[in-house]
Design a protein around this motif. Sequence first.
Motif, PDB file in Angstrom:
ATOM      1  N   ARG A 194      42.614  21.280  22.624  1.00 15.01           N
ATOM      2  CA  ARG A 194      43.657  21.947  23.390  1.00 15.01           C
ATOM      3  C   ARG A 194      43.556  21.588  24.872  1.00 15.01           C
ATOM      4  O   ARG A 194      42.500  21.682  25.483  1.00 15.01           O
ATOM      5  N   GLY A 195      44.704  21.170  25.405  1.00 14.32           N
ATOM      6  CA  GLY A 195      44.726  20.833  26.822  1.00 14.32           C
ATOM      7  C   GLY A 195      44.101  19.500  27.145  1.00 14.32           C
ATOM      8  O   GLY A 195      44.082  19.067  28.286  1.00 14.32           O
ATOM      9  N   HIS A 196      43.600  18.824  26.135  1.00  8.33           N
ATOM     10  CA  HIS A 196      42.949  17.536  26.366  1.00  8.33           C
ATOM     11  C   HIS A 196      43.970  16.421  26.348  1.00  8.33           C
ATOM     12  O   HIS A 196      45.017  16.544  25.702  1.00  8.33           O
ATOM     13  N   VAL A 197      43.663  15.340  27.025  1.00  8.65           N
ATOM     14  CA  VAL A 197      44.598  14.208  27.075  1.00  8.65           C
ATOM     15  C   VAL A 197      44.878  13.662  25.663  1.00  8.65           C
ATOM     16  O   VAL A 197      45.982  13.202  25.363  1.00  8.65           O
ATOM     17  N   ILE A 198      43.865  13.749  24.781  1.00 10.82           N
ATOM     18  CA  ILE A 198      44.041  13.256  23.407  1.00 10.82           C
ATOM     19  C   ILE A 198      45.178  14.042  22.736  1.00 10.82           C
ATOM     20  O   ILE A 198      45.986  13.492  21.987  1.00 10.82           O
ATOM     21  N   SER A 199      45.225  15.329  23.051  1.00  6.46           N
ATOM     22  CA  SER A 199      46.270  16.185  22.489  1.00  6.46           C
ATOM     23  C   SER A 199      47.640  15.650  22.876  1.00  6.46           C
ATOM     24  O   SER A 199      48.561  15.563  22.061  1.00  6.46           O
ATOM     25  N   LEU A 200      47.758  15.301  24.126  1.00  5.19           N
ATOM     26  CA  LEU A 200      49.024  14.774  24.643  1.00  5.19           C
ATOM     27  C   LEU A 200      49.392  13.466  23.935  1.00  5.19           C
ATOM     28  O   LEU A 200      50.545  13.244  23.546  1.00  5.19           O
ATOM     29  N   LEU A 201      48.365  12.617  23.758  1.00  2.00           N
ATOM     30  CA  LEU A 201      48.609  11.311  23.133  1.00  2.00           C
ATOM     31  C   LEU A 201      49.039  11.478  21.672  1.00  2.00           C
ATOM     32  O   LEU A 201      49.944  10.794  21.196  1.00  2.00           O
ATOM     33  N   ILE A 202      48.363  12.418  20.983  1.00  2.00           N
ATOM     34  CA  ILE A 202      48.755  12.672  19.589  1.00  2.00           C
ATOM     35  C   ILE A 202      50.187  13.205  19.563  1.00  2.00           C
ATOM     36  O   ILE A 202      51.013  12.785  18.738  1.00  2.00           O
ATOM     37  N   SER A 203      50.486  14.100  20.499  1.00  2.00           N
ATOM     38  CA  SER A 203      51.837  14.672  20.526  1.00  2.00           C
ATOM     39  C   SER A 203      52.885  13.586  20.727  1.00  2.00           C
ATOM     40  O   SER A 203      53.920  13.578  20.058  1.00  2.00           O
ATOM     41  N   LEU A 204      52.594  12.685  21.636  1.00  2.00           N
ATOM     42  CA  LEU A 204      53.540  11.590  21.907  1.00  2.00           C
ATOM     43  C   LEU A 204      53.812  10.807  20.615  1.00  2.00           C
ATOM     44  O   LEU A 204      54.955  10.459  20.301  1.00  2.00           O
ATOM     45  N   SER A 205      52.760  10.582  19.853  1.00  2.00           N
ATOM     46  CA  SER A 205      52.906   9.797  18.630  1.00  2.00           C
ATOM     47  C   SER A 205      53.620  10.578  17.542  1.00  2.00           C
ATOM     48  O   SER A 205      54.429  10.019  16.807  1.00  2.00           O
ATOM     49  N   VAL A 206      53.331  11.867  17.440  1.00  2.00           N
ATOM     50  CA  VAL A 206      54.027  12.615  16.386  1.00  2.00           C
ATOM     51  C   VAL A 206      55.498  12.806  16.742  1.00  2.00           C
ATOM     52  O   VAL A 206      56.356  12.825  15.858  1.00  2.00           O
ATOM     53  N   PHE A 207      55.781  12.878  18.029  1.00  2.00           N
ATOM     54  CA  PHE A 207      57.199  12.935  18.400  1.00  2.00           C
ATOM     55  C   PHE A 207      57.881  11.592  18.123  1.00  2.00           C
ATOM     56  O   PHE A 207      59.059  11.546  17.776  1.00  2.00           O
ATOM     57  N   SER A 208      57.127  10.515  18.259  1.00  2.00           N
ATOM     58  CA  SER A 208      57.666   9.193  17.886  1.00  2.00           C
ATOM     59  C   SER A 208      58.002   9.190  16.409  1.00  2.00           C
ATOM     60  O   SER A 208      59.048   8.705  15.990  1.00  2.00           O
ATOM     61  N   MET A 209      57.072   9.749  15.621  1.00  2.00           N
ATOM     62  CA  MET A 209      57.266   9.789  14.169  1.00  2.00           C
ATOM     63  C   MET A 209      58.484  10.657  13.824  1.00  2.00           C
ATOM     64  O   MET A 209      59.236  10.354  12.896  1.00  2.00           O
ATOM     65  N   ALA A 210      58.696  11.706  14.613  1.00  2.00           N
ATOM     66  CA  ALA A 210      59.796  12.627  14.333  1.00  2.00           C
ATOM     67  C   ALA A 210      61.149  12.047  14.744  1.00  2.00           C
ATOM     68  O   ALA A 210      62.187  12.645  14.471  1.00  2.00           O
ATOM     69  N   GLY A 211      61.127  10.940  15.404  1.00  2.00           N
ATOM     70  CA  GLY A 211      62.383  10.286  15.778  1.00  2.00           C
ATOM     71  C   GLY A 211      63.033  10.902  16.999  1.00  2.00           C
ATOM     72  O   GLY A 211      64.257  10.864  17.154  1.00  2.00           O
ATOM     73  N   VAL A 212      62.219  11.490  17.885  1.00  2.00           N
ATOM     74  CA  VAL A 212      62.768  12.064  19.120  1.00  2.00           C
ATOM     75  C   VAL A 212      63.240  10.918  20.020  1.00  2.00           C
ATOM     76  O   VAL A 212      62.481   9.976  20.252  1.00  2.00           O
ATOM     77  N   PRO A 213      64.475  10.987  20.511  1.00  2.00           N
ATOM     78  CA  PRO A 213      64.947   9.891  21.367  1.00  2.00           C
ATOM     79  C   PRO A 213      64.147   9.842  22.657  1.00  2.00           C
ATOM     80  O   PRO A 213      63.810  10.914  23.177  1.00  2.00           O
ATOM     81  N   PRO A 214      63.833   8.722  23.210  1.00  2.00           N
ATOM     82  CA  PRO A 214      64.104   7.366  22.706  1.00  2.00           C
ATOM     83  C   PRO A 214      62.837   6.764  22.085  1.00  2.00           C
ATOM     84  O   PRO A 214      62.568   5.591  22.282  1.00  2.00           O
TER      85      PRO A 214
END
Lengths: 489, 629
Positions: free
Chosen positions: B360-380
């Motif tokens: 929680r609050g770690h940069v890794i969390s942010l990176l994972i989030s970025l990737s799961v949002f990529s997977m979810a098809g969030v534009p762009p």
Amino acid sequence: MIGLLATLTFIVPLLGGLVLFKLDGKRADAVMLGSFFTAMLLQFGVLIEYLLHHHHGTVHVAYMITERLGEVYGIIIDPMSVLIGTVVALAGFIFMFYGMEYMSERNAGHPVRKGKGLFYAWMTLFEGATLGFIYSSTFLGLLIFFELMGLACWGVVSYYGTKAGVRAGFKAFIIPNIGAMIGFYTAIGVGITQLHDLSLFSLSHVSESLKPWVFIALLIAGYTKSAQFPTYSWIPDAMEAPTPASAFLHGAAMVEMGVYLVARVLQFIGPLPVWIFYFMAVMVSLTLLIPILNYPVQNDAKRLLAFSTVAEAGIMFVGLTFAALGLEVGLKAAMFQLTTHAFVKGLAFLTAGTFTYSLGTLDMRRISGLKDLLPVNALAWSVALLGLAGLPPMAIAFSKAELLTTLSAIRITPLAWLPILMLLVDSAVFLWVGVKWITRNVFGKRSVAKAHTHPIITASLIMLLILVFIVPYLAYPLVHGIGFFGGGH
Amino acid sequence: MEPVAVLEIALTLLFLGALVSLLRGGRLAYSFTLASSLPIFVVSVKGIGGFRGEVIPFLPTEVEVDPLSALFLMILAFITFSLSLYLLDYRTRGSGRYLGLSVNMALLSALLFLVTNNLERFTLAYELFAVFTFVIILTSETKGSRKAAWRYIVITQLFGIIPLLLATSLAYSAVGDLHGLTFEGLRENLANLPVGLWLMYALYLSAFLVRAGVFPFHTWVARAYRSVPSPFIPVFIIGEGLGFYGLLRTVEFALPTSRAVGYTVAALGTVSAFATLYSFREIRLKRKFAHHSIMDVGIAFFALGASMVLGGTAGTIVLIGALLHILYQALYKGTVFFGLGAIEHYGEDPTVCSIRKLLRGHVISLLISLSVFSMAGVPPLAAFVSKWPIYEGIAMSRDVLLWIMMLTIAFLSLFPMASILQIRRLNRELCEREVEREEIPLMIRAVTGMMAVAGFTVAIFPLILHPWLISAIEEIRGSIPGSPVEVFFASPSFLLAVVLLIAAPLAGWKIGKMPTDRISELLLIFYNAGDILKEAFEFFLGKFKRAYITYVLPVIKVVPRYELPDIEDVDDAFDYPIRHLDEAMFMPLIRAVERLAHWGKSRNLDMNALIGGFAIAMAVLIVLLGVFA
């Protein structure tokens, strides 16, 4: 020179074997190992001489020729005999190097205190007979060595003298003998009465009407020796033998020599009618069905491997089945399979032997946690079982792949699918069973706190582990040279 | 330096890495892996122009690297680089030596698979990859890894290796020469095939569906992902890419294009996408993402099938989407699993709670989030970009079947977003415990970040991939769109694509906020359908086992009839004695000899001497026969 070397490869162990009947203890160790080592060196001499001076040619030495019987005794040195001779000599040496420690009082399951000289004697005779069989160029020579192998097999299988062992020994002696009587006596009879020549070369002169029947008679001899349907059960029972002998008769001698006999006959006999192919395809498919049905209910390591031997010899016969149809690649693939199988099966048996040696049991339900107990044995067991299932990069994968190229025969008859599909089903079922046992035996919790081993045992396993990976590359040049004689089919 | 020599260096380094790992294990082995990524990348760059040659002196292997291989080699190079760098700092559980050996050998096999044009070597590389990935699962030594490994290798062999071997053997019988047994050689000799083309399609399809984990062979994926340490999962992601590559290579370069096969591939891809629904049942993150992974590969296969059906410009646009999707999903899934590896590094199982506890609050969390949002098809982000040409190309056509499949995929695409929100919600509701997070090693952070940034960058700027992608498409289809505008705005149908793409995450957002029970109720019909399939399979398996016990067992073992009903599994039958079918035939003879032996024993005869003497007498007789004849 090459003829003399080849002759010595089987004469030395035959003489060594005779001497060993009277020896025991360390002297027996020395004479036995000396015999195997010398035979191996001589065989390497044949190999080097052959590759340097006779590449892919055939050297035929007739020892005795008479007017009425033509060639009575002689030898053939060609890619097939050189390849299989090298396999037998090398595998035999490794198995008996291991055997020296296995036949000791440190063996937890079968401690041996005295009397190992008798075992060594039979084993050394076995090696000599096998090498003699490989090089023989006449049916009389083949018959003599065939019977000697049977005799040695009886000696090693009934060595422990248990009730089951004695019974298995008789069975192993009698069944191939029946085959020998049918096959060799027919061939020798035809040789004496019609051809006036007992050499393999004369086979092509057998009349067209008689040829299929001579072949079928010899095929029966091959089937009995190779534990093919309907004469398969002597081999699962013969696991009563000490493990080095099991490795030898399953991996490099006995069973393989049935295949070798039929391959030799196919090399010389010329075209055969297509019904022979149908007959062989059905027989080999029935043979493969037996281990497929039996694998899942085996818990004895050696018995599981014995059923795998029935299958693997069957797979060699699949190649020969296609060779009977005139496909040279079938002959090559069968010999390639024989070569690769020798080392993979040898590794499997020697590892199973270490279960007896270190843990005192062959019941795979009681063997667990090898990874921590005996890491080299764990690796060897995994590699051997996966290798027998035909997975690369282990050797058998390559010979099975070569065998599959015979599928082009489906142009001639759709029945060609049958043995190939059975072969693939066998591999799949063995993999299913093999991985199940690997996960239990290798990766389970330790079944005992500690297990002992010995450097000789470990060294033997490592030698075989290396060979299991490199043997296809070493063997292929000779495999490539194998073919039908006289232009073939 | 010649590209073939560079390729040989890469192969040698991977092989050395495997050897070193076996002998010494540890970091040194992965430094060879790391070093191999550079030559693989060089080969990938050189491959855009194409080259041929032969590698491995003791196993001569013809290679032909073309732009299509080069594209996949680029992915392989990047994952090899990231994986090896990551593992330098990773505390490996399981057998480190065998894991290192099998990772290196799996990567070596993947490299061989991508570069060879010889069908025999192609098959060998496929098999090797299967074997070494099996070893990865087996030697992970996690809970359930043994069963997962068993299931994986049996499925892979039955439906992957065996069909591919048969296909190669049939191809050989058409070509008639091992040297000429290439994709091109097969295409030129299709008329000589001894079987119908349908069988070749079926065999290749089976082999590559298994490799990619596509329905109906997806069952190994979730178990394998759960069992393997997270950083090793990218090796399996490479495998999924190989499945896609293998199918594309065979259907486009060896066999003629078939609309029927196209529809089949598209339909199987669509069914695979339903796997995403199962992620709602999971709180274990690796299984959760494994289900999403099956969906992503399914979408790529759907697009590949659709491109085969459509052909022309629409087919080309869809194929671009398929290639982008298989590339992007490798990157964002890789990032997710590298991120989860940070949790496993400290011996925790990645669940919705442990992710809070550690990250929680770690940069890794942010990176994972970025990737799961990529997977979810969030534009762009990535999936948004790759699905655009897929939807657009299909929308350009009037093919009703493809439209139905596309709408199904579009509907299912809302679930990754819903799944992310579910994790967030459960995390807040269930995981109250807060602990001090531990420091995550630099390499783990760096590699996860690098991969996330790469996934983000290539999605926003797909032109980075332009040289590989365009050359590959040109090679397959002959013509290429002139610019990215002609891909993304080829026709007004792009509007429909954009609407679907935006609607999916929005709907996912709403659904994700619903309680899990409510979502499960809505999805019950799908779960039931899946359960019915699973139970049907287990029913038939059970019947098969029962038939074996009832009919086969009494033939091969001596089992009293009355005990048969008590035997429930083959393991229960171990202790019954074996029944040999041939013994009945030879028993009279054996008994006669046994009686003779007993008689001899009663007369104190030495049986050894008797049989030995008999044999010697026989031998002498035979020898004399020869001499005096």
